[in-house]
Design an enzyme around this catalytic site. Structure first.
Site, mmCIF file in Angstrom:
data_model
loop_
_atom_site.group_PDB
_atom_site.id
_atom_site.type_symbol
_atom_site.label_atom_id
_atom_site.label_comp_id
_atom_site.label_asym_id
_atom_site.label_seq_id
_atom_site.Cartn_x
_atom_site.Cartn_y
_atom_site.Cartn_z
ATOM 1 C CE LYS A 22 -5.023 12.150 -2.110
ATOM 2 N NZ LYS A 22 -4.530 10.777 -2.373
ATOM 3 C CG ASN A 23 -3.919 10.097 1.334
ATOM 4 O OD1 ASN A 23 -4.594 10.004 0.298
ATOM 5 N ND2 ASN A 23 -2.690 10.560 1.348
ATOM 6 N NE ARG A 396 -5.503 11.128 -8.372
ATOM 7 C CZ ARG A 396 -4.740 10.041 -8.392
ATOM 8 N NH1 ARG A 396 -3.771 9.934 -9.264
ATOM 9 N NH2 ARG A 396 -4.942 9.066 -7.542
HETATM 10 C C1 EPZ Z 1 -0.330 6.212 0.913
HETATM 11 O O1 EPZ Z 1 0.084 5.529 -0.259
HETATM 12 C C2 EPZ Z 1 -0.878 7.549 0.443
HETATM 13 N N1 EPZ Z 1 -2.013 7.340 -0.440
HETATM 14 C C3 EPZ Z 1 0.212 8.330 -0.296
HETATM 15 O O2 EPZ Z 1 -0.326 9.607 -0.620
HETATM 16 C C4 EPZ Z 1 1.394 8.523 0.651
HETATM 17 O O3 EPZ Z 1 2.433 9.170 -0.049
HETATM 18 C C5 EPZ Z 1 1.884 7.160 1.165
HETATM 19 O O4 EPZ Z 1 0.784 6.459 1.797
HETATM 20 C C6 EPZ Z 1 3.000 7.295 2.188
HETATM 21 O O5 EPZ Z 1 2.574 8.097 3.242
HETATM 22 C C7 EPZ Z 1 -3.230 7.039 0.106
HETATM 23 O O6 EPZ Z 1 -3.381 6.923 1.310
HETATM 24 C C8 EPZ Z 1 -4.362 6.883 -0.854
HETATM 25 P P1 EPZ Z 1 2.884 2.995 1.124
HETATM 26 P P2 EPZ Z 1 0.532 3.961 -0.163
HETATM 27 O O7 EPZ Z 1 2.258 1.668 0.936
HETATM 28 O O8 EPZ Z 1 -0.345 3.273 0.804
HETATM 29 C C9 EPZ Z 1 6.527 0.712 -0.912
HETATM 30 C C10 EPZ Z 1 -0.874 11.417 -1.972
HETATM 31 O O9 EPZ Z 1 -0.148 12.259 -2.530
HETATM 32 N N2 EPZ Z 1 5.659 -0.469 -0.816
HETATM 33 O O10 EPZ Z 1 3.202 3.477 2.510
HETATM 34 O O11 EPZ Z 1 0.610 3.438 -1.546
HETATM 35 C C11 EPZ Z 1 6.019 1.647 -1.995
HETATM 36 O O12 EPZ Z 1 6.558 1.270 -3.255
HETATM 37 C C12 EPZ Z 1 -0.487 9.960 -1.996
HETATM 38 O O13 EPZ Z 1 -1.914 11.679 -1.341
HETATM 39 C C13 EPZ Z 1 6.170 -1.717 -1.140
HETATM 40 O O14 EPZ Z 1 7.333 -1.843 -1.513
HETATM 41 O O15 EPZ Z 1 2.007 4.122 0.449
HETATM 42 C C14 EPZ Z 1 6.519 2.989 -1.557
HETATM 43 O O16 EPZ Z 1 7.863 3.169 -2.013
HETATM 44 C C15 EPZ Z 1 0.769 9.711 -2.827
HETATM 45 N N3 EPZ Z 1 5.358 -2.804 -1.081
HETATM 46 C C16 EPZ Z 1 6.526 2.889 -0.038
HETATM 47 O O17 EPZ Z 1 6.428 1.498 0.284
HETATM 48 C C17 EPZ Z 1 4.039 -2.699 -0.676
HETATM 49 O O18 EPZ Z 1 3.339 -3.727 -0.616
HETATM 50 C C18 EPZ Z 1 5.371 3.627 0.624
HETATM 51 O O19 EPZ Z 1 4.186 3.045 0.177
HETATM 52 C C19 EPZ Z 1 3.536 -1.426 -0.335
HETATM 53 C C20 EPZ Z 1 4.356 -0.317 -0.409
#
Ligand code: EPZ
Length: 416
Positions: A22-23, A396
């Site tokens: 998915k990701n 999802r």
């Molecule tokens: C991706 O989300 C995945 N989703 C998530 O999977 C996964 O948990 C996550 O990466 C971490 O591996 C998809 O790929 C669609 P991040 P993403 O940006 O990109 C903070 C699932 O269950 N952050 O690495 O949103 C954020 O708040 C989903 O399949 C900032 O602060 O993850 C979080 O605490 C859930 N500022 C942390 O970083 C930013 O600009 C990780 O977020 C971006 C992120």
């Protein structure tokens, strides 16, 4: 609203095939917007988030065919560089179209993603990175309105190895003028898959999978045929399901190099694991030992398997501690889980898990995608009947979840 009805206590046995990731696929679909000609993507999972992303691309004017056998055709004829609120609010990952639209069309209007059940999900790193490349991004009426006279390559140091920020900046950089270096980049396998897809389209990306990614901008990209990597989180969910039900399951498509920490933690808890080049087998015929797990960005233990490993350890001999270092609020499912007889206490970012010898079936509610999947695993291991409601969360990200579990011997059905 569908519900799973699960009769627990049945060890899972047999073989199951992981679907496409998915990701990874959601980003490949966004990356197809960068191309001048159509793309074909195979091994696309039939899950709710993919259908939502199809709607996002169609809204923009792209022609998308997604037929029965997991193949998708995308002709990126974009007439509207926009992602509407009602689609973005269904799936935050829609924000990933920002980079490609800016790179290809010099503008983008994307609804601000709303809240989410596992944390604030800020996107400040996405915006800061794109602005450093020459994008102007304003917030107007709940939308990001972005434009640029032309993106320029630059050094983009990320405060945190954010997966989405790395991907948005990567996709913006492939058509930018000059070289971009993303420092402290996310290293997830899905980033590597996206970089491979873009390089096949004619991009010049080096170092994906490491902490520093170098991108030389090119003038145009062409459509390609591409197969999505298997879903390591779905695979890990089935490996943990095998262990928690004291069964023996082989997951086809599971790649050891994508699951190293998951495999080592399951082994540490007492599971027997054998690894082949394209499948992993887990078996456990006794009560697991308590262990500690620290969730970290890849290659650390994945946050998307934190709920599942917590449920597994709720039956362990002793006290385990699971620490969530990626999201600030990813223990919402624990209140539901404790209704099944577990003894899990949340202290800040830590789950303190006092192992119990048995779980009891109960009616529970899925709180989010992975928390919901974890509650299904609890139901599979529990004595008696568990009803998991709000399973749209689970649909999802898991294709044919019920059918795959039934094939392994689970007693599970769906009621509306
Ligand atoms: C991706 O989300 C995945 N989703 C998530 O999977 C996964 O948990 C996550 O990466 C971490 O591996 C998809 O790929 C669609 P991040 P993403 O940006 O990109 C903070 C699932 O269950 N952050 O690495 O949103 C954020 O708040 C989903 O399949 C900032 O602060 O993850 C979080 O605490 C859930 N500022 C942390 O970083 C930013 O600009 C990780 O977020 C971006 C992120």
């Amino acid at each position: 609203m569908g519900k799973f009805v699960i009769e627990g206590g049945q060890p899972l046995k047999g073989k199951v095939k992981a679907s496409g990731a998915k990701n990874a696929v959601l980003k490949l679909m966004a990356a197809s917007l960068l191309s001048d000609t159509p793309c074909f993507i195979s091994n696309v999972p039939k899950i709710r988030d993919v259908f939502t992303m199809v709607e996002v691309l169609r809204w923009m004017g792209a022609e998308v065919d997604f037929d029965g056998d997991h193949r998708m055709f995308i002709n990126p004829k974009v007439s509207k560089a926009e992602a509407p609120y009602d689609l973005v609010s269904q799936m935050r990952a829609s924000i990933i179209v920002l980079g490609p639209l800016l790179a290809k069309y010099g503008k983008a209007k994307v609804a601000m993603p709303g809240g989410c059940n596992i944390g604030s999900r800020k996107i400040d790193l996405h915006l800061k990175g794109l602005e450093s490349m020459g994008a102007e991004i304003e917030v107007k009426g709940g939308f990001f309105e972005a434009k640029t006279k032309g993106l320029r390559g630059t050094l983009v140091p990320l405060d945190f190895p954010s997966v989405g920020a790395t991907e948005n900046i990567l996709m913006a950089a492939v058509l930018a003028d000059g070289e971009t270096v993303i420092e402290n980049a996310a290293r997830e396998p899905e980033i590597v898959d996206l970089a491979n897809f873009l390089n096949k389209m004619g991009a010049q990306i080096k170092g994906a999978g490491g902490t520093s990614i170098k991108i030389k901008g090119v003038r145009r990209l062409k459509g390609v045929n591409y197969q999505v990597i298997p879903d390591r989180i779905e695979a890990g969910t089935f490996l943990i399901a095998a262990a928690i039900t004291n069964g023996e399951v082989t997951v086809e498509g599971a790649r050891s190099e994508h699951l190293e920490l998951v495999i080592s933690k399951l082994r540490e808890a007492g599971a027997k694991i054998s690894e082949k080049d394209n499948e992993v087998t887990v078996s456990l015929s006794k009560r697991p030992q308590a262990i500690d797990v620290a969730v970290l960005p890849f290659p650390g233990f994945p946050t998307d398997l934190q709920p599942q490993i917590t449920v597994f350890l709720s039956l362990a001999e002793g006290i385990s501690i699971v620490t969530e270092n990626v999201f600030e609020n990813r223990f919402l499912y624990v209140d539901e889980l404790n209704r099944m007889g577990t003894d899990v206490r949340i202290e800040g970012h830590h789950a303190i898990i006092r192992g119990v010898s048995k779980l009891y079936g109960a009616p529970v509610k899925a709180t989010d995608l992975r928390g919901g999947a974890a509650l299904v695993l609890a139901g599979l291991a529990a004595e008696g009947e568990t009803i998991v409601s709000d399973i749209y969360h689970i649909e999802r990200g898991y294709e044919n979840f019920k059918e795959k579990l039934e094939k392994l011997g689970a007693r599970i059905s769906i009621i509306e």
